[in-house]
Write an enzyme that holds these catalytic residues in place. Sequence first.
Site, PDB file in Angstrom:
ATOM      1  CG  ASP A   7      -2.301   1.356   1.192  1.00  0.00           C
ATOM      2  OD1 ASP A   7      -2.693   0.947   0.196  1.00  0.00           O
ATOM      3  OD2 ASP A   7      -1.405   1.926   2.231  1.00  0.00           O
ATOM      4  CD  GLU A   9      -1.833   6.256   3.128  1.00  0.00           C
ATOM      5  OE1 GLU A   9      -2.787   7.400   1.956  1.00  0.00           O
ATOM      6  OE2 GLU A   9      -2.486   5.398   3.443  1.00  0.00           O
ATOM      7  CD  GLU A  52      -8.203  19.066  -0.847  1.00  0.00           C
ATOM      8  OE1 GLU A  52      -6.869  18.970  -1.093  1.00  0.00           O
ATOM      9  OE2 GLU A  52      -8.888  19.514  -0.905  1.00  0.00           O
ATOM     10  CG  HIS A  57      -1.730  10.516   4.291  1.00  0.00           C
ATOM     11  ND1 HIS A  57      -2.005  11.456   4.760  1.00  0.00           N
ATOM     12  CD2 HIS A  57      -2.018  10.585   2.649  1.00  0.00           C
ATOM     13  CE1 HIS A  57      -1.108  12.198   3.872  1.00  0.00           C
ATOM     14  NE2 HIS A  57      -1.801  12.165   2.358  1.00  0.00           N
ATOM     15  CG  HIS A 152      -6.420   5.746   4.512  1.00  0.00           C
ATOM     16  ND1 HIS A 152      -6.505   4.809   3.434  1.00  0.00           N
ATOM     17  CD2 HIS A 152      -7.827   6.451   5.188  1.00  0.00           C
ATOM     18  CE1 HIS A 152      -8.503   5.175   3.238  1.00  0.00           C
ATOM     19  NE2 HIS A 152      -8.783   5.645   3.686  1.00  0.00           N
ATOM     20  CG  ASP A 157      -3.554   1.263   4.993  1.00  0.00           C
ATOM     21  OD1 ASP A 157      -4.780   1.305   6.502  1.00  0.00           O
ATOM     22  OD2 ASP A 157      -4.865   2.361   4.203  1.00  0.00           O
TER      23      ASP A 157
END
Length: 236
Positions: A7, A9, A52, A57, A152, A157
């Site tokens: 995963d 970010e 945003e 995260h 997140h 994750d």
Amino acid sequence: MRQIVLDTETTGIDPAEGHRIIEIGCVELMERQLTGRNYHVYINPDREVEAEAITVHGITNEFLADKPRFAEIADEFFEFIKGAELVIHNAAFDVGFMDSEFARLKPVRKTADHCSIVDSLAIARARHPGQKNNLDALCKRYGVDNSNRDLHGALLDAEILADVYLLLTGGQTALSLDAGSENGGGNGGIRRLPADRAPLSVVRASSAENEAHVEFMSLLEKQAGETVWAKLQSAE
């Protein structure tokens, strides 16, 4: 089979607009078993993280200021994933960012040239059409604990997705009939019940319960036609 559940970010949602990876989390599976080998890094993107994205995260520009650039970690990251099957939820998003980062470096690497890719979101949509299939929804559906997931995070994750993926694609991931094995607990192999054990008691339906059943089946047949139960009774 070596699999890497992965995963990322990012600073925003589109690498074509110059957005960058700021965190990578990977969990290694070998023959569908967690090995304990993980890869995790935060990355300075050399650009602002969108507000945003921070709400998703929680990774701020200040936190990333002293972190390494992607170019500094690219080789070790590539070596960790090379040759593995990557398991990613909404793989096009993460792979798009990875390819964008690799394209800035020499030699240029393309993820799909070195790894096979499995999209767990596509698998979930095929298994559960018309339902929510984001990671939180799948955790709820499969009973995976995600209580620590307030925001997140790539490694968290990836760890959660590893559990979800194993359940999504195979249910029980290890079967041992040996109670003395590390998966079975106990210390005596298969435990057999003694032949002279007391017989199990048989609990039969009462007259009132039988009458209620007949009444219910009669109502069901009026609404839906002949039932399988009625066919079985007529065949006796």
